[in-house]
Write a protein that holds these residues in place. Structure first.
Motif, PDB file in Angstrom:
ATOM      1  N   ARG A   1       0.852  -1.194   0.000  1.00 55.88           N
ATOM      2  CA  ARG A   1       0.000   0.000   0.000  1.00 55.88           C
ATOM      3  C   ARG A   1       0.884   1.239   0.000  1.00 55.88           C
ATOM      4  O   ARG A   1       2.058   1.162   0.333  1.00 55.88           O
ATOM      5  CB  ARG A   1      -0.891   0.008   1.248  1.00 55.88           C
ATOM      6  CG  ARG A   1      -1.789  -1.195   1.340  1.00 55.88           C
ATOM      7  CD  ARG A   1      -2.577  -1.195   2.635  1.00 55.88           C
ATOM      8  NE  ARG A   1      -3.354  -2.430   2.741  1.00 55.88           N
ATOM      9  CZ  ARG A   1      -3.787  -2.934   3.872  1.00 55.88           C
ATOM     10  NH1 ARG A   1      -3.515  -2.336   5.010  1.00 55.88           N
ATOM     11  NH2 ARG A   1      -4.478  -4.045   3.880  1.00 55.88           N
ATOM     12  N   GLU A   2       0.307   2.362  -0.367  1.00 58.49           N
ATOM     13  CA  GLU A   2       1.030   3.636  -0.273  1.00 58.49           C
ATOM     14  C   GLU A   2       1.420   3.860   1.177  1.00 58.49           C
ATOM     15  O   GLU A   2       0.649   3.550   2.083  1.00 58.49           O
ATOM     16  CB  GLU A   2       0.130   4.797  -0.729  1.00 58.49           C
ATOM     17  CG  GLU A   2      -0.170   4.820  -2.202  1.00 58.49           C
ATOM     18  CD  GLU A   2       0.978   5.340  -3.029  1.00 58.49           C
ATOM     19  OE1 GLU A   2       1.868   6.021  -2.474  1.00 58.49           O
ATOM     20  OE2 GLU A   2       0.999   5.053  -4.234  1.00 58.49           O
TER      21      GLU A   2
ATOM     22  N   LYS B   1       8.346   4.410  -0.193  1.00 62.59           N
ATOM     23  CA  LYS B   1       7.147   4.675  -0.988  1.00 62.59           C
ATOM     24  C   LYS B   1       5.963   3.806  -0.580  1.00 62.59           C
ATOM     25  O   LYS B   1       4.821   4.213  -0.720  1.00 62.59           O
ATOM     26  CB  LYS B   1       7.433   4.427  -2.478  1.00 62.59           C
ATOM     27  CG  LYS B   1       8.413   5.400  -3.078  1.00 62.59           C
ATOM     28  CD  LYS B   1       8.619   5.075  -4.542  1.00 62.59           C
ATOM     29  CE  LYS B   1       9.688   5.973  -5.145  1.00 62.59           C
ATOM     30  NZ  LYS B   1       9.996   5.593  -6.530  1.00 62.59           N
ATOM     31  N   PHE B   2       6.240   2.603  -0.093  1.00 62.19           N
ATOM     32  CA  PHE B   2       5.162   1.647   0.169  1.00 62.19           C
ATOM     33  C   PHE B   2       5.255   1.087   1.584  1.00 62.19           C
ATOM     34  O   PHE B   2       6.327   0.978   2.150  1.00 62.19           O
ATOM     35  CB  PHE B   2       5.237   0.464  -0.813  1.00 62.19           C
ATOM     36  CG  PHE B   2       5.199   0.866  -2.249  1.00 62.19           C
ATOM     37  CD1 PHE B   2       4.033   1.326  -2.835  1.00 62.19           C
ATOM     38  CD2 PHE B   2       6.336   0.796  -3.031  1.00 62.19           C
ATOM     39  CE1 PHE B   2       4.002   1.689  -4.164  1.00 62.19           C
ATOM     40  CE2 PHE B   2       6.321   1.168  -4.353  1.00 62.19           C
ATOM     41  CZ  PHE B   2       5.147   1.611  -4.926  1.00 62.19           C
TER      42      PHE B   2
END
Length: 132
Positions: free
Chosen positions: A24-25, A62-63
């Motif tokens: 996920r973000e 990022k994730f």
């Protein structure tokens, strides 16, 4: 807008361990079986092994990764997590596929424990030979 949308999903396997990975973000945290990465894998080599797909693709922060892993031992579970992360990252961005493949992260490690044969003490161990 819903925040918990999975961008990538990957299944990783190593020895007898199976890991389901959901990306996920986020900010780069890795949760394995509701525990932080360093809490679940106290050995630094295993932590580095799990993080390797993020380092190779330059997507460390990022994730967020949410991983459910079952079966096997610590080494197999760490390998399964890395394999699942690599598959999920390749699913998110096909440009990552080349770098992940060249580092051997998309290949499932086929090495398994050899089975014990009947009439013997172990997989390869034989009973002691007596000439007389």
């Amino acid at each position: 807008m819903v925040k918990n949308i999975n961008l990538g999903i990957g299944t990783g396997r190593r020895k007898c361990a199976i890991a389901r990975v959901f990306l996920r973000e986020g900010t780069g945290k890795i949760i394995i079986n509701q525990k932080e990465l360093k809490e679940y894998f106290p050995i630094e080599d295993l932590v580095a092994k799990v993080r390797k797909p993020f380092l190779v693709t330059d997507s460390e922060n990022k994730f967020d990764a949410f991983i459910t892993v079952v079966g096997g031992g610590p080494t197999g579970q760490a390998g399964a997590c890395a394999h699942g992360l690599a598959r999920a990252l390749a699913q998110i961005d096909p440009a990552n596929h080349v770098s992940l493949k060249s580092n051997g992260l998309l290949t499932r490690d086929p090495r398994m424990v050899e089975r014990k044969k009947y009439g013997q003490r172990g997989a390869r161990r034989r009973f002691q030979f007596s000439k007389r």
